[in-house]
Design an enzyme around this catalytic site. Sequence first.
Site, PDB file in Angstrom:
ATOM      1  N   GLY A 203       0.838  -1.207   0.000  1.00 16.23           N
ATOM      2  CA  GLY A 203       0.000   0.000   0.000  1.00 16.23           C
ATOM      3  C   GLY A 203       0.863   1.243   0.000  1.00 16.23           C
ATOM      4  N   ASN A 204       0.282   2.374   0.321  1.00 14.94           N
ATOM      5  CA  ASN A 204       1.068   3.601   0.456  1.00 14.94           C
ATOM      6  C   ASN A 204       0.437   4.498   1.516  1.00 14.94           C
ATOM      7  OD1 ASN A 204      -0.853   5.505  -0.928  1.00 14.94           O
ATOM      8  ND2 ASN A 204      -0.476   4.060  -2.596  1.00 14.94           N
ATOM      9  N   PHE A 205       1.090   5.627   1.806  1.00 15.62           N
ATOM     10  CA  PHE A 205       0.674   6.454   2.943  1.00 15.62           C
ATOM     11  C   PHE A 205      -0.448   7.447   2.619  1.00 15.62           C
ATOM     12  CE2 PHE A 205       5.128   5.411   4.282  1.00 15.62           C
ATOM     13  CZ  PHE A 205       4.764   4.659   5.388  1.00 15.62           C
ATOM     14  N   ALA A 271      -3.545   7.852  -5.084  1.00 15.30           N
ATOM     15  CA  ALA A 271      -2.161   7.371  -5.147  1.00 15.30           C
ATOM     16  C   ALA A 271      -2.241   5.883  -5.477  1.00 15.30           C
ATOM     17  CB  ALA A 271      -1.469   7.600  -3.814  1.00 15.30           C
TER      18      ALA A 271
END
Length: 390
Positions: A203-205, A271
Site C-alpha cells: 500500500g502507500n501512505f 495514489a
Amino acid sequence: MKILLGITGGIAAYKTPQLVRLLVKKGHNVRVILTEKAKDFVTPLTLSTLSKEPVLSDFATIDGQWNSHVALAQWADLLLIAPATANTIAKMASGQCDNLLLATYFSAKKPVWVAPAMDLDMYAHPTVTENLIKLERFGNHIIPATYGELASGLVGQGRMAEPEDIVASIETALQETLPLKDRKILITAGPTYQAIDPVRFIGNFSTGKMGIAIANEAVRQGAEVHLVLGPSAEKNIDNKIHLHRVVSAQQMYEAAVAQFETCDMAILAAAVADYTPAEVAAQKIKKKGDKLTLTLIPTIDILASLGKLKTTQKLIGFALETENEVENAQLKLQKKNLDAIVLNSLRDKGAGFGTDTNKITFITAQQLQEFPLKHKEAVAKDILQKCMSL
Ligand code: CTP
C-alpha cells in the site's frame, strides 16, 4: 450554509424547533433571532439546544454585550423568517424597524425567505396580499401559507408551510444557483492495496484527504460527484457524494471507467500502486529462509487509460514529485493526454500525504500557476476553480 432564522410571534412558531433540526441535519449552520412575542410560543432554550448557538432577541445581551444587526446580516448566507406574522410582514413592507430581527432584515444583502402564517381572513386581507407582493417585488422569496385546519379551528389558507417543505423550497432554489449544477465529476482518491496473500498487501501512505476535500467542495457547488475511494479512514465525506469504495488498482480502474463516459470532468487524485504482485498467494506466506522475493507486474494506469478514452471530458491528473518537479509533471500532462496536472512536491513542507495542508502548482499546456501553502479545503476550492476555467 449559514442560515439566520427569524421567528416571529405566531402559533406556528411551535414548529420551528423541527425546522432548526432539519436545517442542522442538512449540514447548515443555524442561528436564531426570536422576537419577544415569539417567546410565548417557543423557548429560547429549545432553539439554542438544537441550533447549538445562543438565541438572540434584543440588541443588548444580559451581560451587556451588543448584538450587531449589521454583523448578523453579514454573517448569514440566507435569512429565513418563519413564521412571519402579518405585523412583521407589514413592517418589512413599510420600512418600520423596531426590533433586532427587522434591523437585521433591513441590513441583509443576501437572499431573504419569508414563510407567512396567520388565520385565513388575515391572510386573505388585501393589505397582507399587497404587502407580500411588495416583499416579492423587493426581491424576497415568499413560501406561501398552505390550506388546512388553523389554530382558531377554522379551515382555510394560512398555515405555515411544513418545515420539510420550507427546507425543500430553499434547497431546490439554492441548487439552481450553484456554479457546478448539472455537472458530473469523477474523482479518485486514497491509496490502493495490492494483496500479497490473504493477510498482507502493498500500500502507500495516502489518506485520501485531498481528493475527498475536492469531492466535498464539488458537491457543495452543486455537482453530481462520483468518488472512487481506495481504503481510507477519512470520515468527513459529504453524504450527497456517490461513493464507490474500492481496494485494488484494478477495482479503481473498473469503477472509474464505468463513470467516465457520462462525466464532464475527471480529477484523479488517488495514489495508485504502479506495481502489484504477479500472483496472490492463496494461503498466508510462511516465514522461511532469510530472503523473500516477490515478483511485481505493472498495474493498469487509470489516468492514461482515461486519457485514451477521453472525448469531451476534461481530465486532470496529480503528480507527486521529489525532483525535476515541473518538467516531470509537464511530461505526464502530455504523455497521458491531460488538460491539466496538479503538482505536489514532497520537498515542500506541509504538502503531501497525511497533512491537512497542501501546496500545489496548477499546470496546463499553456500556463503554470503556483499557489501558496493552504488548508486542503482551500486548495480544493483553488483546484476546482482552475479546472472549471479549462
Ligand atoms: N495514476 C493512475 N493509475 C495508476 C498510476 C497513477 O491513475 N496506475 C494517476 C494518479 O492518480 C495521478 C497520476 O496518475 O493522478 C500520477 O501518478 P504518479 O504515480 O505520480 O505517476 P506515474 O505515471 O505513475 O509516474 P511515476 O510513478 O514514474 O512518477
